[in-house]
Structures are given as structure tokens and as C-alpha cells.
Write a protein that holds these residues in place. Structure first.
Motif, PDB file in Angstrom:
ATOM      1  N   SER A 220       0.819  -1.219   0.000  1.00 53.83           N
ATOM      2  CA  SER A 220       0.000   0.000   0.000  1.00 53.83           C
ATOM      3  C   SER A 220       0.851   1.265   0.000  1.00 53.83           C
ATOM      4  N   SER A 221       2.127   1.153   0.390  1.00 58.57           N
ATOM      5  CA  SER A 221       2.949   2.379   0.430  1.00 58.57           C
ATOM      6  C   SER A 221       3.492   2.762  -0.940  1.00 58.57           C
ATOM      7  N   GLY A 222       3.288   1.915  -1.933  1.00 58.54           N
ATOM      8  CA  GLY A 222       3.676   2.258  -3.307  1.00 58.54           C
ATOM      9  C   GLY A 222       5.178   2.210  -3.536  1.00 58.54           C
ATOM     10  N   HIS A 223       5.590   2.459  -4.785  1.00 58.71           N
ATOM     11  CA  HIS A 223       7.001   2.517  -5.147  1.00 58.71           C
ATOM     12  C   HIS A 223       7.379   3.970  -5.384  1.00 58.71           C
ATOM     13  N   THR A 224       8.640   4.298  -5.179  1.00 59.61           N
ATOM     14  CA  THR A 224       9.097   5.617  -5.608  1.00 59.61           C
ATOM     15  C   THR A 224       9.167   5.602  -7.132  1.00 59.61           C
ATOM     16  N   SER A 225       9.166   6.782  -7.759  1.00 61.14           N
ATOM     17  CA  SER A 225       9.184   6.798  -9.222  1.00 61.14           C
ATOM     18  C   SER A 225      10.482   6.194  -9.750  1.00 61.14           C
ATOM     19  N   GLY A 226      11.581   6.353  -8.990  1.00 60.28           N
ATOM     20  CA  GLY A 226      12.861   5.775  -9.414  1.00 60.28           C
ATOM     21  C   GLY A 226      12.812   4.260  -9.415  1.00 60.28           C
ATOM     22  N   ALA A 227      12.246   3.674  -8.355  1.00 56.31           N
ATOM     23  CA  ALA A 227      12.154   2.214  -8.270  1.00 56.31           C
ATOM     24  C   ALA A 227      11.248   1.682  -9.373  1.00 56.31           C
TER      25      ALA A 227
ATOM     26  N   LEU B 132       0.978  -4.602  -6.005  1.00 56.41           N
ATOM     27  CA  LEU B 132       2.010  -3.630  -6.379  1.00 56.41           C
ATOM     28  C   LEU B 132       3.124  -4.358  -7.118  1.00 56.41           C
ATOM     29  N   PRO B 133       3.403  -4.073  -8.382  1.00 53.53           N
ATOM     30  CA  PRO B 133       2.675  -3.128  -9.209  1.00 53.53           C
ATOM     31  C   PRO B 133       1.260  -3.623  -9.516  1.00 53.53           C
ATOM     32  N   ARG B 134       0.388  -2.682  -9.793  1.00 51.04           N
ATOM     33  CA  ARG B 134      -1.004  -2.997 -10.116  1.00 51.04           C
ATOM     34  C   ARG B 134      -1.064  -3.564 -11.524  1.00 51.04           C
ATOM     35  N   PRO B 135      -1.689  -4.749 -11.716  1.00 48.18           N
ATOM     36  CA  PRO B 135      -1.756  -5.313 -13.069  1.00 48.18           C
ATOM     37  C   PRO B 135      -2.471  -4.351 -14.013  1.00 48.18           C
ATOM     38  N   PRO B 136      -1.872  -4.020 -15.156  1.00 49.86           N
ATOM     39  CA  PRO B 136      -2.509  -3.052 -16.044  1.00 49.86           C
ATOM     40  C   PRO B 136      -3.731  -3.649 -16.758  1.00 49.86           C
ATOM     41  N   HIS B 137      -4.671  -2.793 -17.143  1.00 49.65           N
ATOM     42  CA  HIS B 137      -5.774  -3.212 -18.011  1.00 49.65           C
ATOM     43  C   HIS B 137      -5.137  -3.595 -19.346  1.00 49.65           C
ATOM     44  N   LEU B 138      -5.250  -4.852 -19.748  1.00 48.58           N
ATOM     45  CA  LEU B 138      -4.581  -5.263 -20.994  1.00 48.58           C
ATOM     46  C   LEU B 138      -5.314  -4.734 -22.228  1.00 48.58           C
ATOM     47  N   THR B 139      -6.561  -4.293 -22.060  1.00 50.02           N
ATOM     48  CA  THR B 139      -7.269  -3.705 -23.191  1.00 50.02           C
ATOM     49  C   THR B 139      -6.460  -2.547 -23.772  1.00 50.02           C
ATOM     50  N   GLU B 140      -5.770  -1.799 -22.903  1.00 51.59           N
ATOM     51  CA  GLU B 140      -4.887  -0.734 -23.397  1.00 51.59           C
ATOM     52  C   GLU B 140      -3.433  -1.223 -23.488  1.00 51.59           C
ATOM     53  N   ALA B 141      -2.955  -1.831 -22.399  1.00 57.51           N
ATOM     54  CA  ALA B 141      -1.514  -2.130 -22.309  1.00 57.51           C
ATOM     55  C   ALA B 141      -1.045  -3.131 -23.365  1.00 57.51           C
ATOM     56  N   ALA B 142      -1.945  -3.996 -23.842  1.00 52.53           N
ATOM     57  CA  ALA B 142      -1.511  -5.022 -24.807  1.00 52.53           C
ATOM     58  C   ALA B 142      -1.024  -4.407 -26.107  1.00 52.53           C
ATOM     59  N   ALA B 143      -1.406  -3.149 -26.381  1.00 52.06           N
ATOM     60  CA  ALA B 143      -0.976  -2.501 -27.618  1.00 52.06           C
ATOM     61  C   ALA B 143       0.551  -2.366 -27.672  1.00 52.06           C
ATOM     62  N   GLU B 144       1.204  -2.434 -26.499  1.00 50.87           N
ATOM     63  CA  GLU B 144       2.660  -2.244 -26.458  1.00 50.87           C
ATOM     64  C   GLU B 144       3.428  -3.545 -26.647  1.00 50.87           C
ATOM     65  N   TRP B 145       2.731  -4.659 -26.769  1.00 52.72           N
ATOM     66  CA  TRP B 145       3.424  -5.949 -26.790  1.00 52.72           C
ATOM     67  C   TRP B 145       3.146  -6.740 -28.056  1.00 52.72           C
ATOM     68  N   GLU B 146       4.179  -7.472 -28.534  1.00 53.42           N
ATOM     69  CA  GLU B 146       4.029  -8.415 -29.649  1.00 53.42           C
ATOM     70  C   GLU B 146       3.425  -9.710 -29.100  1.00 53.42           C
ATOM     71  N   THR B 147       2.878 -10.536 -29.992  1.00 51.57           N
ATOM     72  CA  THR B 147       2.286 -11.807 -29.565  1.00 51.57           C
ATOM     73  C   THR B 147       3.318 -12.690 -28.848  1.00 51.57           C
ATOM     74  N   GLY B 148       4.531 -12.772 -29.429  1.00 51.72           N
ATOM     75  CA  GLY B 148       5.574 -13.615 -28.823  1.00 51.72           C
ATOM     76  C   GLY B 148       5.951 -13.139 -27.424  1.00 51.72           C
ATOM     77  N   GLU B 149       5.884 -11.823 -27.213  1.00 56.15           N
ATOM     78  CA  GLU B 149       6.215 -11.281 -25.892  1.00 56.15           C
ATOM     79  C   GLU B 149       5.127 -11.634 -24.874  1.00 56.15           C
ATOM     80  N   VAL B 150       3.865 -11.541 -25.292  1.00 55.69           N
ATOM     81  CA  VAL B 150       2.776 -11.915 -24.379  1.00 55.69           C
ATOM     82  C   VAL B 150       2.883 -13.406 -24.057  1.00 55.69           C
ATOM     83  N   PHE B 151       3.201 -14.205 -25.081  1.00 55.23           N
ATOM     84  CA  PHE B 151       3.392 -15.644 -24.854  1.00 55.23           C
ATOM     85  C   PHE B 151       4.482 -15.865 -23.802  1.00 55.23           C
ATOM     86  N   TRP B 152       5.611 -15.171 -23.955  1.00 56.61           N
ATOM     87  CA  TRP B 152       6.732 -15.364 -23.027  1.00 56.61           C
ATOM     88  C   TRP B 152       6.335 -14.958 -21.611  1.00 56.61           C
TER      89      TRP B 152
END
Ligand code: HEC
Length: 197
Positions: free
Chosen positions: A41-48, A107-127
Motif C-alpha cells: 500500500s505504500s507504493g514505489h518511488t518513481s525511481g524504483a 504492487l505493481p497494479r496489473p494493467p488493463h490489458l485492453t490498453e496495455a496489450a498494444a505495447e506488446w508483440e504476440t511472442g512477448e505476451v506468450f513469453w
């Protein structure tokens, strides 16, 4: 070696040793002194956060296989959708579908993949699905799922961006699948009942 250079060298070595000793003492203080707040609940610093996120991305890119040559057929994608709803939706949500309330406390909070998946290739999601991600709580599904199942899921995930809620809902949900599930269907549903729409 003349004396000036000798003194410089001794000074350098001394400095390095002193730094290493200081780092070791700090590590001991963190490990045994209780000074670090381990609470999610205390979160991460932006550097971490920057360090872990960049490490994760470059590590996945370096290890992920290429996308398959053959595009997946509709049946494979539909099979991936059912698995996704059973195994991933409670953490990553879907179009028009919120993740389970408890996963928001990760923590980290799992991202909504509806948006975040746009940043990943199929092989990367598989991995990622196969190996999981250290220090994040993202599980490794390769332990008890075969590669074909994980490729189906990955193909579905990369289609999430731009998918409408109607299209998502039309895929239906998984019925019992393998590993000791009670078979009642709504396997991804959390106890507190943040129900699907
Ligand atoms: C228990 C919760 C949980 C489950 C279940 C889960 N994940 Fe994750 N997932 C995470 C967390 C936590 C991260 C790391 C987020 C971060 O580092 O910002 C993550 C990260 C990811 C990422 C990288 C996203 C990004 O941009 O950071 C992908 C892709 C992913 N998961 C796919 C899946 C798939 C596919 C499944 C189902 C087979 C799945 N996850 C199941 C928690 C979960």
C-alpha cells in the motif's frame, strides 16, 4: 612506480573498499533493521518503478520468441478468449470488464490489458504468460499449461486493444479447465462479487 602514482592507486583502492563496506552495512540495515516499508500500500518511488519497469521490458524483449508465421484462426482465438477469461481477467480486466477489486491492491497494479496489450508483440505476451514476471506477482502459467494454449491466449490478448465490450462478451466464458477446478464455470470470479456486467 613513482610515489605520486602509488598514493593515487592506494587512495583509489581504499575508496572502493570503503564504498563496498558502506553498501554492505546499508544492506544489513535494510535486511535486519526494519527500516524499509514492505507494504504494497505504500507504493514505489518513481525511481524504483522506472528501474523495475525498464528492466522488465528489456528482459522480455531479449527473451521472447518471434511471432508465429501463421496467423491464428478464429477457433484458436476463441479458445484463447475462454482461457483469458478464466485465468487473466480477474487481474487484467477486459473491454467493459473491470478486474477484481483485490487485484487493485497489488504492487505493481496489473494493467488493463485492453490498453496495455498494444505495447506488446504476440511472442512477448506468450513469453510473459509462460514465464511470469519476478517481483510483480504476475504468475508463470507455463508450469501447468502447454505452449499451444499459451499461444492462443497471447493471440487473443494482442487483439484486445480496440475490441468492443459486445465482441468481448460474445466469446463466452470457460468451463472447467484442467487443474482441479471445481468446474462451475465462473472460475475467474472473485469472492467479493464485483460481478461482470
Ligand atoms: C494475480 C494477478 C495476475 C494474473 C492472474 C495475471 N497477471 Fe499478468 N500481470 C500481473 C502483474 C502484477 C503484472 C505486472 C505489471 C507491471 O509490472 O506493471 C502483469 C503483467 C502482465 C503483462 C505485461 C503488461 C504490461 O504492460 O506491464 C502481460 C502481457 C500479462 N501480464 C499477461 C497476462 C496473461 C495473458 C494472463 C493470463 C494467462 C495474466 N497476465 C494473468 C498480474 C496478473
Amino acid at each position: 612506480m613513482d610515489t605520486a602514482r602509488k598514493r593515487l592507486l592506494t587512495g583509489l583502492v581504499g575508496g572502493v573498499v570503503a564504498t563496498l563496506v558502506a553498501l554492505f552495512l546499508i544492506a544489513l540495515l535494510v535486511a535486519y533493521g526494519g527500516i524499509y516499508d514492505i507494504g504494497a500500500s505504500s507504493g514505489h518511488t518513481s525511481g524504483a518503478r522506472w528501474l523495475t519497469d525498464s528492466t522488465m521490458r528489456s528482459s522480455v524483449q531479449a527473451r521472447a520468441p518471434d511471432d508465429p508465421d501463421q496467423a491464428p484462426g478464429p477457433q484458436e482465438i476463441a479458445a484463447g478468449a475462454r482461457e483469458y477469461k478464466a485465468m487473466c481477467e480477474h487481474c487484467h480486466g477486459g473491454p467493459g470488464t473491470e478486474p477484481a477489486g483485490w487485484s487493485r491492491g497489488m504492487l505493481p497494479r496489473p494493467p488493463h490489458l485492453t490498453e496495455a496489450a498494444a505495447e506488446w508483440e504476440t511472442g512477448e505476451v506468450f513469453w510473459i504468460a509462460s514465464n511470469g514476471l519476478k517481483f510483480t506477482g504476475m504468475p508463470s502459467f507455463g508450469e501447468d499449461h502447454d505452449d499451444a494454449t499459451l499461444w492462443n491466449i497471447a493471440s487473443f490478448v494482442t487483439r484486445l486493444p480496440g475490441m468492443t465490450q459486445e465482441q468481448y462478451d460474445a466469446y463466452g466464458t470457460a468451463h472447467s479447465h484442467g487443474g482441479g477446478d471445481s468446474g462451475a464455470g465462473h472460475h475467474g470470479q472473485e469472492p467479493h462479487g464485483e460481478a461482470r456486467p
